[in-house]
Scaffold this motif. Structure first.
Motif, PDB file in Angstrom:
ATOM      1  N   LEU A  89       0.888  -1.154   0.000  1.00 11.83           N
ATOM      2  CA  LEU A  89       0.000   0.000   0.000  1.00 11.83           C
ATOM      3  C   LEU A  89       0.925   1.201   0.000  1.00 11.83           C
ATOM      4  O   LEU A  89       1.764   1.347   0.893  1.00 11.83           O
ATOM      5  N   HIS A  90       0.790   2.043  -0.994  1.00 18.30           N
ATOM      6  CA  HIS A  90       1.820   3.049  -1.261  1.00 18.30           C
ATOM      7  C   HIS A  90       1.633   4.318  -0.437  1.00 18.30           C
ATOM      8  O   HIS A  90       0.545   4.887  -0.376  1.00 18.30           O
ATOM      9  N   SER A  91       2.712   4.733   0.221  1.00 17.54           N
ATOM     10  CA  SER A  91       2.818   6.043   0.863  1.00 17.54           C
ATOM     11  C   SER A  91       1.760   6.287   1.927  1.00 17.54           C
ATOM     12  O   SER A  91       0.987   7.249   1.846  1.00 17.54           O
ATOM     13  N   LEU A  92       1.714   5.421   2.950  1.00 20.63           N
ATOM     14  CA  LEU A  92       0.856   5.712   4.087  1.00 20.63           C
ATOM     15  C   LEU A  92       1.360   6.966   4.786  1.00 20.63           C
ATOM     16  O   LEU A  92       2.549   7.106   5.061  1.00 20.63           O
ATOM     17  N   GLU A  93       0.460   7.868   5.081  1.00 22.57           N
ATOM     18  CA  GLU A  93       0.803   9.084   5.802  1.00 22.57           C
ATOM     19  C   GLU A  93      -0.431   9.599   6.505  1.00 22.57           C
ATOM     20  O   GLU A  93      -1.552   9.174   6.209  1.00 22.57           O
ATOM     21  N   ASP A  94      -0.217  10.477   7.450  1.00 24.70           N
ATOM     22  CA  ASP A  94      -1.341  11.045   8.176  1.00 24.70           C
ATOM     23  C   ASP A  94      -2.242  11.799   7.195  1.00 24.70           C
ATOM     24  O   ASP A  94      -1.774  12.636   6.431  1.00 24.70           O
ATOM     25  N   GLY A  95      -3.531  11.487   7.256  1.00 25.28           N
ATOM     26  CA  GLY A  95      -4.447  12.191   6.376  1.00 25.28           C
ATOM     27  C   GLY A  95      -4.995  11.310   5.270  1.00 25.28           C
ATOM     28  O   GLY A  95      -5.279  10.140   5.466  1.00 25.28           O
ATOM     29  N   ASN A  96      -5.110  11.888   4.074  1.00 26.93           N
ATOM     30  CA  ASN A  96      -5.882  11.289   2.996  1.00 26.93           C
ATOM     31  C   ASN A  96      -5.468   9.865   2.624  1.00 26.93           C
ATOM     32  O   ASN A  96      -6.314   8.981   2.493  1.00 26.93           O
ATOM     33  N   ASN A  97      -4.181   9.611   2.418  1.00 29.21           N
ATOM     34  CA  ASN A  97      -3.781   8.293   1.933  1.00 29.21           C
ATOM     35  C   ASN A  97      -4.183   7.176   2.881  1.00 29.21           C
ATOM     36  O   ASN A  97      -4.791   6.178   2.474  1.00 29.21           O
ATOM     37  N   TYR A  98      -3.840   7.309   4.153  1.00 31.50           N
ATOM     38  CA  TYR A  98      -4.194   6.255   5.107  1.00 31.50           C
ATOM     39  C   TYR A  98      -5.706   6.129   5.229  1.00 31.50           C
ATOM     40  O   TYR A  98      -6.242   5.022   5.279  1.00 31.50           O
ATOM     41  N   ASP A  99      -6.394   7.265   5.267  1.00 38.41           N
ATOM     42  CA  ASP A  99      -7.855   7.234   5.354  1.00 38.41           C
ATOM     43  C   ASP A  99      -8.462   6.486   4.175  1.00 38.41           C
ATOM     44  O   ASP A  99      -9.446   5.751   4.328  1.00 38.41           O
ATOM     45  N   THR A 100      -7.880   6.665   2.995  1.00 34.87           N
ATOM     46  CA  THR A 100      -8.383   5.982   1.801  1.00 34.87           C
ATOM     47  C   THR A 100      -8.205   4.479   1.925  1.00 34.87           C
ATOM     48  O   THR A 100      -9.125   3.702   1.610  1.00 34.87           O
ATOM     49  N   TYR A 101      -7.043   4.038   2.375  1.00 32.54           N
ATOM     50  CA  TYR A 101      -6.795   2.600   2.516  1.00 32.54           C
ATOM     51  C   TYR A 101      -7.742   1.967   3.539  1.00 32.54           C
ATOM     52  O   TYR A 101      -8.193   0.833   3.360  1.00 32.54           O
ATOM     53  N   VAL A 102      -8.042   2.699   4.591  1.00 26.47           N
ATOM     54  CA  VAL A 102      -8.979   2.199   5.599  1.00 26.47           C
ATOM     55  C   VAL A 102     -10.399   2.190   5.031  1.00 26.47           C
ATOM     56  O   VAL A 102     -11.154   1.211   5.176  1.00 26.47           O
ATOM     57  N   LYS A 103     -10.762   3.273   4.370  1.00 22.74           N
ATOM     58  CA  LYS A 103     -12.111   3.409   3.819  1.00 22.74           C
ATOM     59  C   LYS A 103     -12.439   2.294   2.843  1.00 22.74           C
ATOM     60  O   LYS A 103     -13.566   1.761   2.842  1.00 22.74           O
ATOM     61  N   TYR A 104     -11.455   1.918   2.010  1.00 22.83           N
ATOM     62  CA  TYR A 104     -11.685   0.896   1.000  1.00 22.83           C
ATOM     63  C   TYR A 104     -11.215  -0.489   1.429  1.00 22.83           C
ATOM     64  O   TYR A 104     -11.084  -1.394   0.604  1.00 22.83           O
ATOM     65  N   ASP A 105     -10.944  -0.661   2.747  1.00 29.27           N
ATOM     66  CA  ASP A 105     -10.632  -1.970   3.329  1.00 29.27           C
ATOM     67  C   ASP A 105      -9.460  -2.649   2.623  1.00 29.27           C
ATOM     68  O   ASP A 105      -9.484  -3.858   2.337  1.00 29.27           O
ATOM     69  N   CYS A 106      -8.423  -1.869   2.349  1.00 26.86           N
ATOM     70  CA  CYS A 106      -7.313  -2.376   1.547  1.00 26.86           C
ATOM     71  C   CYS A 106      -6.414  -3.359   2.295  1.00 26.86           C
ATOM     72  O   CYS A 106      -5.757  -4.204   1.677  1.00 26.86           O
ATOM     73  N   PHE A 107      -6.373  -3.270   3.605  1.00 28.01           N
ATOM     74  CA  PHE A 107      -5.551  -4.207   4.363  1.00 28.01           C
ATOM     75  C   PHE A 107      -6.137  -5.616   4.283  1.00 28.01           C
ATOM     76  O   PHE A 107      -5.417  -6.584   4.031  1.00 28.01           O
ATOM     77  N   ARG A 108      -7.442  -5.727   4.495  1.00 25.75           N
ATOM     78  CA  ARG A 108      -8.081  -7.037   4.384  1.00 25.75           C
ATOM     79  C   ARG A 108      -7.985  -7.555   2.952  1.00 25.75           C
ATOM     80  O   ARG A 108      -7.742  -8.743   2.715  1.00 25.75           O
ATOM     81  N   TRP A 109      -8.146  -6.665   1.993  1.00 24.04           N
ATOM     82  CA  TRP A 109      -8.033  -7.033   0.580  1.00 24.04           C
ATOM     83  C   TRP A 109      -6.652  -7.603   0.289  1.00 24.04           C
ATOM     84  O   TRP A 109      -6.511  -8.619  -0.403  1.00 24.04           O
ATOM     85  N   GLY A 110      -5.617  -6.956   0.807  1.00 23.12           N
ATOM     86  CA  GLY A 110      -4.255  -7.440   0.584  1.00 23.12           C
ATOM     87  C   GLY A 110      -4.039  -8.831   1.144  1.00 23.12           C
ATOM     88  O   GLY A 110      -3.370  -9.669   0.528  1.00 23.12           O
TER      89      GLY A 110
END
Length: 319
Positions: free
Chosen positions: A57-78
């Motif tokens: 998951l590319h470029s986790l950072e405080d704010g939009n990027n991390y929020d997007t990965y959480v919002k779209y359940d990308c960790f479980r998807w991975g």
């Protein structure tokens, strides 16, 4: 300052972590959960492979990027892709705060590795936090992939007086090799990513790691002196007492802005200070340009800094 010396040369610990094939999921290209598979499948097709050894998951950072990965359940998807055999090792690259890293790791124990920016210049950098991020990952025994070991080439092209300090110890060694050996001497580092643009740079890197020698105690001391010299070069001597913040009518986070400004002064071509500043000001909704020049901050500053003038510099450099 630098305390972790590797007992085994980096070439002996890479093993199965050789990056035979890797891919990334970029948050800013997604508009919904369906984009995860669309992007991933296109990447597999373009690379001509049926799986990725490493996927981030590319470029986790405080704010939009991390929020997007959480919002779209990308960790479980991975993890689902890993169960399907389409990803062998699942992790993320990180550009956020130590606090966010702790949060992500606490919430996602399944992570196989983390990629961070790590080099001797950023070890105590209050924007990049290289040393603190390393300590968090190392304490948890999470394998570390290093990006920016030479800080975008900046540590390969030091100011003459700094280069002379290194050459006095090893006249024939490149300045880049010092940076690479620093990273390679850290326990838990499994892969070092070095951007090379010439055959000469490639040969130098191969020579550095072909007969890898971890840094000695004396060499660490030399690097500490180099870093101190770098930090002494025209930096804002703010001690982060935050007296200036208490009475600021605009609620400007002055010390935090000065951290970004100092990094921008040291590395004028580095985009990280601006990224940090954008995250900082988007979270607080207050920018350096919101200063009304009332002078309250300067009246309480123990260091007697020209804060109004410095905030104007921050506007020109960071906004």
């Amino acid at each position: 300052m630098f305390t972790h010396v590797l007992n085994n040369p980096v070439g002996q610990i890479v093993g199965d972590w050789f990056l035979a094939g890797s891919g990334i999921l970029p948050a800013w290209t997604m508009s919904g959960p369906m984009d995860r598979d669309l992007i991933f499948n296109e990447q597999l097709e373009r690379c001509g492979v049926s799986y990725f050894d490493f996927y981030l998951l590319h470029s986790l950072e405080d704010g939009n990027n991390y929020d997007t990965y959480v919002k779209y359940d990308c960790f479980r998807w991975g993890m689902q892709k890993k169960e399907e055999g389409k990803i062998r090792h699942f992790g993320f690259s990180f550009h956020g705060t130590p606090e966010l890293l702790e949060q992500v790791l606490n919430e996602h124990l399944e992570i196989d590795f983390v990629q961070i920016q790590l080099n001797y210049a950023d070890w105590n950098n209050q924007v990049v936090h290289s040393g603190r991020l390393y300590e968090i990952l190392h304490q948890r025994n999470i394998p570390i992939i290093v990006m920016e070991p030479v800080k975008g080439g900046m540590l390969a092209n030091l100011q003459p007086e700094l280069e002379e300090m290194l050459k006095a110890v090893h006249p024939d060694a490149s300045t880049a090799s010092w940076a690479l050996r620093f990273v390679g001497s850290l326990e838990g580092v499994v892969t070092i990513l070095s951007g090379m643009s010439t055959e000469e740079q490639m040969r130098d890197n191969l020579q550095t790691f072909g007969d890898f020698q971890p840094l000695t105690k004396e060499e660490y001391q030399v690097i500490e002196k180099v870093v101190k010299k770098m930090q002494d070069m025209s930096l804002v001597p703010c001690t982060s007492c935050r007296y200036c913040c208490d009475g600021c009518p605009s609620k400007i986070l002055i010390p935090d802005i000065f951290h970004a400004l100092n990094t921008a002064r040291l590395y004028p071509t580095d985009n990280r200070p601006r990224m940090f500043y954008n995250n900082l000001t988007s979270n607080s909704s207050v920018k350096a340009s919101d200063c009304i020049a009332c002078g309250q901050c300067e009246s309480v500053c123990p260091q007697h800094l020209p804060i109004i003038e410095l905030l104007q510099e921050a506007v020109s450099r960071l906004e």
